[in-house]
Design a protein around this motif. Structure first.
Motif, PDB file in Angstrom:
ATOM      1  N   ASN A   1      77.845  -9.216   2.440  1.00 61.50           N
ATOM      2  CA  ASN A   1      79.251  -8.988   2.122  1.00 61.50           C
ATOM      3  C   ASN A   1      79.424  -7.788   1.223  1.00 61.50           C
ATOM      4  O   ASN A   1      80.269  -6.950   1.453  1.00 61.50           O
ATOM      5  CB  ASN A   1      79.814 -10.200   1.357  1.00 61.50           C
ATOM      6  CG  ASN A   1      80.625 -11.088   2.235  1.00 61.50           C
ATOM      7  OD1 ASN A   1      81.727 -10.746   2.602  1.00 61.50           O
ATOM      8  ND2 ASN A   1      80.062 -12.202   2.597  1.00 61.50           N
ATOM      9  N   ARG A   2      78.599  -7.759   0.185  1.00 56.34           N
ATOM     10  CA  ARG A   2      78.701  -6.659  -0.780  1.00 56.34           C
ATOM     11  C   ARG A   2      78.362  -5.340  -0.106  1.00 56.34           C
ATOM     12  O   ARG A   2      79.023  -4.335  -0.334  1.00 56.34           O
ATOM     13  CB  ARG A   2      77.784  -6.901  -1.976  1.00 56.34           C
ATOM     14  CG  ARG A   2      78.248  -8.050  -2.855  1.00 56.34           C
ATOM     15  CD  ARG A   2      77.973  -7.765  -4.334  1.00 56.34           C
ATOM     16  NE  ARG A   2      78.211  -8.941  -5.170  1.00 56.34           N
ATOM     17  CZ  ARG A   2      79.359  -9.176  -5.811  1.00 56.34           C
ATOM     18  NH1 ARG A   2      80.362  -8.316  -5.712  1.00 56.34           N
ATOM     19  NH2 ARG A   2      79.493 -10.258  -6.556  1.00 56.34           N
ATOM     20  N   SER A   3      77.320  -5.335   0.762  1.00 54.48           N
ATOM     21  CA  SER A   3      76.931  -4.055   1.353  1.00 54.48           C
ATOM     22  C   SER A   3      77.943  -3.579   2.397  1.00 54.48           C
ATOM     23  O   SER A   3      78.110  -2.385   2.604  1.00 54.48           O
ATOM     24  CB  SER A   3      75.496  -4.104   1.904  1.00 54.48           C
ATOM     25  OG  SER A   3      75.455  -4.986   2.985  1.00 54.48           O
ATOM     26  N   LEU A   4      78.654  -4.507   3.041  1.00 49.27           N
ATOM     27  CA  LEU A   4      79.706  -4.112   3.991  1.00 49.27           C
ATOM     28  C   LEU A   4      81.025  -3.807   3.276  1.00 49.27           C
ATOM     29  O   LEU A   4      81.979  -3.353   3.897  1.00 49.27           O
ATOM     30  CB  LEU A   4      79.969  -5.239   5.000  1.00 49.27           C
ATOM     31  CG  LEU A   4      78.906  -5.546   6.048  1.00 49.27           C
ATOM     32  CD1 LEU A   4      79.239  -6.850   6.765  1.00 49.27           C
ATOM     33  CD2 LEU A   4      78.823  -4.411   7.057  1.00 49.27           C
ATOM     34  N   ASN A   5      81.078  -4.123   1.962  1.00 47.88           N
ATOM     35  CA  ASN A   5      82.324  -4.030   1.190  1.00 47.88           C
ATOM     36  C   ASN A   5      83.439  -4.890   1.799  1.00 47.88           C
ATOM     37  O   ASN A   5      84.625  -4.552   1.732  1.00 47.88           O
ATOM     38  CB  ASN A   5      82.770  -2.578   1.020  1.00 47.88           C
ATOM     39  CG  ASN A   5      83.761  -2.429  -0.129  1.00 47.88           C
ATOM     40  OD1 ASN A   5      83.691  -3.162  -1.121  1.00 47.88           O
ATOM     41  ND2 ASN A   5      84.695  -1.502   0.006  1.00 47.88           N
TER      42      ASN A   5
END
Ligand SMILES: Nc1ncnc2c1ncn2[C@@H]1O[C@H](COP(=O)(O)OP(=O)(O)O)[C@@H](O)[C@H]1O
Ligand SMILES: [Mg+2]
Length: 229
Positions: free
Chosen positions: A191-195
């Protein structure tokens, strides 16, 4: 930061015969792109109802819901379902995978619905299954995978379109705590890496504590109980 979801005095009541049940009683919530939000609250408090309204699967009785600044309340079902497919990814308590399909086919599904080429869909689905730790299991069907592995496939399927917002309704509900932690640590990192923004309903307080903001839904109202941003 840009806010992509905004709920303005959202109310929801259900009518059963002459009995009116007020489930949501004036919800205000703004979600920024990339923000991770946990919602906790007792059973029957309206958590699923709230996610369904945010994900355009249900409509509020009163109030407004803005997605990227556009009020969704008066849009047709057709426009709402188009936006739902483009914008949201969903993870449920039970994986809801299709039994006849392999892990790879289940993961590719949302891309095929969008008319992506099979070859491209396959390659994206492959990558995501690897990143949730399912390399080598692509051709297994749900009954050949463990509960935790099925939920990993469900996570890969929800993320495969790189949605702006992921809605997860008690996704760790039927996993033991160790498995839940392993599956959802990866999920949150992705989630964090896809923003992508995330709204997760969970009873797992440890998991909730890793989010940017935590809310409790009680008596139809959202109360912010922690905020790291
Ligand atoms: N479609 C519906 N028709 C009538 N009542 C509903 C409907 N959906 C939910 N409810 C009622 O709304 C309340 C909240 O339900 P829900 O959102 O599923 O709570 P939670 O997910 O927090 O357990 C419950 O009292 C439930 O019975
Ligand atoms: Mg629920």
């Amino acid at each position: 930061m840009q806010n992509i979801i905004k709920l303005n005095n959202v109310r929801k009541e259900f009518t059963k015969g002459t009995n009116v049940v007020e489930v949501l009683n004036g919800i205000d919530l703004t979600i920024d792109q990339g923000e991770l939000i946990a919602i906790i609250g007792p059973s029957g408090s309206g958590k699923t109802t709230l996610l369904q309204i945010i994900g355009l699967l249900d409509r509020p009785t009163k109030g407004d819901l803005f997605v990227q600044g556009e009020n969704q309340v008066d849009l047709t079902d057709k426009s709402r379902s188009r936006l739902r497919n483009q914008f949201f990814g969903f993870v449920y308590q039970f994986h809801h995978l299709i039994n006849e399909f392999s892990a790879l086919e289940n993961t590719m599904m949302p891309l095929l619905v969008r008319n992506e080429k099979i070859k491209d869909a396959k390659s994206i689905a492959h990558k995501l299954l690897s990143s949730v730790g399912l390399e080598g299991r692509e051709h297994h069907k749900p009954h050949e995978l463990s509960g935790g592995e099925c939920q990993r496939v469900a996570v890969a399927r929800a993320l495969v379109t790189s949605p702006n917002v992921i809605l997860a309704d008690e996704p760790t509900g039927n996993l033991d705590p160790d498995t839940a932690e392993k599956v959802f640590e990866k999920f949150i990192n992705l989630n964090r890496s896809l923003n992508s923004s995330l709204v997760m309903v969970t009873h797992n307080h440890q998991l909730a504590a890793t989010m940017d903001r935590v809310f409790e839904l009680k008596y139809g109202k959202l109360i912010e109980i922690s905020n790291k941003s």
